[in-house]
Design a protein around this motif. Sequence first.
Motif, PDB file in Angstrom:
ATOM      1  N   ALA A   1     -69.747 -36.074 -21.316  1.00 40.30           N
ATOM      2  CA  ALA A   1     -70.561 -37.096 -21.986  1.00 40.30           C
ATOM      3  C   ALA A   1     -70.168 -37.155 -23.453  1.00 40.30           C
ATOM      4  O   ALA A   1     -69.995 -36.115 -24.106  1.00 40.30           O
ATOM      5  CB  ALA A   1     -72.046 -36.773 -21.852  1.00 40.30           C
TER       6      ALA A   1
ATOM      7  N   CYS B   1     -77.110 -34.932 -23.077  1.00 42.16           N
ATOM      8  CA  CYS B   1     -76.879 -35.353 -24.477  1.00 42.16           C
ATOM      9  C   CYS B   1     -78.070 -35.079 -25.385  1.00 42.16           C
ATOM     10  O   CYS B   1     -78.372 -35.872 -26.290  1.00 42.16           O
ATOM     11  CB  CYS B   1     -76.522 -36.836 -24.540  1.00 42.16           C
TER      12      CYS B   1
ATOM     13  N   ARG C   1     -73.233 -44.052 -25.398  1.00 37.88           N
ATOM     14  CA  ARG C   1     -73.112 -42.854 -24.572  1.00 37.88           C
ATOM     15  C   ARG C   1     -72.253 -43.215 -23.371  1.00 37.88           C
ATOM     16  O   ARG C   1     -72.532 -44.193 -22.672  1.00 37.88           O
ATOM     17  CB  ARG C   1     -74.473 -42.368 -24.074  1.00 37.88           C
TER      18      ARG C   1
ATOM     19  N   TYR D   1     -70.235 -41.574 -19.828  1.00 42.81           N
ATOM     20  CA  TYR D   1     -70.203 -40.447 -18.899  1.00 42.81           C
ATOM     21  C   TYR D   1     -68.964 -40.561 -18.017  1.00 42.81           C
ATOM     22  O   TYR D   1     -68.592 -41.651 -17.568  1.00 42.81           O
ATOM     23  CB  TYR D   1     -71.444 -40.446 -18.008  1.00 42.81           C
TER      24      TYR D   1
END
Length: 627
Positions: free
Chosen positions: A585, A515, A574, A576
């Motif tokens: 992501a 990211c 964030r 995943y």
Amino acid sequence: MDCKLLRCLFVISTANLSLLFAQDQFPSWEEKHSDEPFIYLVMERTVELNSDWSTRETIHMVAKIQKESAQSLGEIPIEYDEEFQKVKEIKAFIITPEGKKLRYKSLQSLTPYAGEPLYSSNRIKVITMPNVVPGSIIDWEATIITQKPIIKDAFWDLFEFSIDAPVKTLRYKLIIPRDTPIQIKSHNIDVIPQIKEEGDKIIYVWQRDFVDKFEPEEFMPPWDEFIGYVEISTIRSWEDIANWYWGLVNKNLKISPAMKEKVKELVKNKNKLRDKIQAVINYIRDNFRYVSMSFGYNNYEPHPSDEVFDNKYGDCKDQVLLCMAMLKEAGITAYPALFCSENKGNPREKLPAPSHFDHVILGIESNGKMYYTDILEKGYRFDEISLNLEGGYVYVVNDKGGFFYQIPILDELTYMTYRNSTIHIKKDGSAVIEVTSLWPKDLSIYMRENWKNMTEKQRQEVLESLDETYTSGGKMLERKWENMDSSYKQIKSYIKYERPGWAEVAGDFITFSPCGGAYERRNIFVKEERKYPIMSASNSLSKETWIYYVPEGFEIVHCPEGIHLKNKLAEFSRTYKVEDSKIIAVEIMRYKRVRLPAEYYKEMKNFYNKLAILTRQKVILKRKGVP
């Protein structure tokens, strides 16, 4: 010796010792501010209003230079309009650190708009001081005589008590004829004026001593809520302002035969009203040069619209009046809208005075609705609210007494941005990367305008620079831009490139920061204490998605845990997701328009500290079959 005398001497000596001790414990005002680039020892204005509405304004400033960064104070500009103002009684000298008193070095009269006849009466006198070094004191005084008021039989003024430097003595003196009907309103200060009468005059004096400098903070509510100032006005109502400015509009709104022909050409074959409006606005934006003139005391009246049309330049009020004239020729009604940003506060809550505004935009009446647009801002349709206008205040001038309006705040989806990336990782740590991006609106406009004016060589240099920035010695495989030729859409770009050394390779392991890596600790919310409330002025939303493809023969041994930080102002996440040999992501950053007390400061500080720490994550890949 008499016992009473001994006791008296003891008391006196004790008092003296206490005073000396206090002086040691509490530094003087100058010592307290000794680390500032400069301080004002005296800052004062005296304004005298005469019975014929002319004024005499005397400015007196005494500044002590304490660091080299303040040497620019040695150039002192005094702006005026020679048609109705004169600058007199200039006195200026400097006291060197050695105590020598030196007269000013030069006095120039400059024409800031040379070669631009519409503004030929504007002048600047510049006083140049010698020996401006740390330790020197600049002392200057000048008087500006204004021979006639901008508005007939009217006077207004404003004096601020919040300054961007410490001031030892800050004084405002107002002298008016005894029978003058005047309104006085104070904001954010408790200074009570001293009032006395001398003959047929009334004298008001406001004074504050030992004033600390005003230091704004990031994410702060409108400054107008905290700056101390007093305003003066003899204007009875805002309707009087509207009637005055509407008179200037009628006086200077002129349509020449050439203008009529141009309007006819612009609206030809355009059946929809919005297309006609946009055609006229675009013509002015593309063909008229902007001359920066503050919407200040000397510069309220727009120039005749036919002159502006012929000269092909003008400031904001000139171009607004020109657009009004051309729209009128096309059968469309528009008005000048006096504008100020939200930061300057709501003018409706202030005394009537045109000085509360520093810009003029256009109000357009279409199908029963009002739209507000800045003629000077390219890249926006007339029915779009630009980022620079949102939340601002307008006073729309018309023939019905005018009205106030606050421009709405945009929601987070209006100018949302996103970026989608796919990264095909190779065994040697290189990668083939594809990125699709929707650019921010303001960046799209900036890039589009610059690109349009570049030579082919300059464009090529920009592309080469971007290629090198992305590929770091690799190769740009494909590049596409959409909406570069569109006047209003956000730019959308697609790039595909090879980049060597994208990931770190150590034996049988590959590691990389997902990211875009860790968020660096931004230089906001870093002080220990907070003085003012916290406020985000607008809403915003950005979303980024990354899809990482693991190279053949490798497996994922570590994927970071998701992050979710949220408070009343900001939100960051964030997430995943692992699917076979790829990692998806998603990152979202959101700011909400909200106002919070200063006590919430630690929460915001903690948010950014956690953001910097938690985003220091790594993905670890391992060669299959390796223990």
